[in-house]
Scaffold this motif. Sequence first.
Motif, short mmCIF file in Angstrom:
data_model
loop_
_atom_site.label_atom_id
_atom_site.label_comp_id
_atom_site.label_asym_id
_atom_site.label_seq_id
_atom_site.Cartn_x
_atom_site.Cartn_y
_atom_site.Cartn_z
N LEU A 297 57.27 44.35 36.02
CA LEU A 297 57.55 44.09 37.42
C LEU A 297 56.34 44.40 38.30
O LEU A 297 56.07 43.69 39.28
N ASN A 298 55.61 45.45 37.97
CA ASN A 298 54.41 45.77 38.74
C ASN A 298 53.34 44.69 38.60
O ASN A 298 52.65 44.34 39.55
N ILE A 299 53.20 44.14 37.38
CA ILE A 299 52.24 43.05 37.16
C ILE A 299 52.65 41.82 37.95
O ILE A 299 51.80 41.15 38.58
N VAL A 300 53.94 41.49 37.95
CA VAL A 300 54.43 40.33 38.70
C VAL A 300 54.14 40.50 40.19
O VAL A 300 53.68 39.57 40.86
N ASP A 301 54.37 41.71 40.73
CA ASP A 301 54.09 41.96 42.15
C ASP A 301 52.61 41.82 42.45
O ASP A 301 52.22 41.25 43.49
N SER A 302 51.76 42.33 41.56
CA SER A 302 50.32 42.23 41.77
C SER A 302 49.85 40.78 41.76
O SER A 302 49.03 40.37 42.59
N LEU A 303 50.40 39.98 40.85
CA LEU A 303 50.05 38.56 40.79
C LEU A 303 50.50 37.83 42.06
O LEU A 303 49.78 36.97 42.59
#
Length: 237
Positions: free
Chosen positions: A49-55
């Motif tokens: 989820l953190n990676i998705v938010d960063s993207l």
Amino acid sequence: MSSDRSHLPQEDASPMKPNGNAFELLGPLLPATTSSLDALQTTDQRKVLNIVDSLRQCGIDDIIPLPQLVVCGDQSSGKSSVLEAITEIPFPRRENLCTRFATEIVLRRSPKSSIATKIIPDKARPAEEKEELSKFKLSITNFDELPDLIDSATKAMGVGDISNGTTLRAFAKDVLSIEISGPDRPQLTLVDLPGLIHSENQSQSRDDVILVSELVERYIAESRTIILPIISAKNDY
């Protein structure tokens, strides 16, 4: 005839009892996270989820559809009440208040509690406006300050009530991102969209009707979007 009813099923001790035309909850309140949300609290899920938010913050969602949960419905359909029940965030309620831009609510589990906000400018804005809006980054200590924060973001986006004769826009395509962290917060990200408008009026022009419709359609058209539609019980279907 015997009045003994011991052989009959005992009446269920329901946590609800009638109270006028409504029902009063007697039992304990639900926990902050349900079993479904608990399944998202693993280390691997948090990383995803953190990676998705960063993207998404990098604008990759313009190229590759990213998973997201979108809340949509008509104006005054009860979206704020549903969001408050899911996120435990007391969204401000005022007379004639409506959502005038997309609001991204990011809940994250963290040892330290914090509430940070920022504006993600609409990509169609001029470079100068995008640079100015990107400077909007505020932190608050409690939810009592949330209404004032939303007012500040609204003014920064140049959004206002057109019924008072101003030249401000009634809605914006910018995004207000609110990141809420805490030890008891679930790992969840959702987007609250402005309510759909069915007809123009004194405070909402024909252009506003089109803008909101296009904004909602843009979000829900993504193949990886989970749509949470809110429909008022007052509507006849």
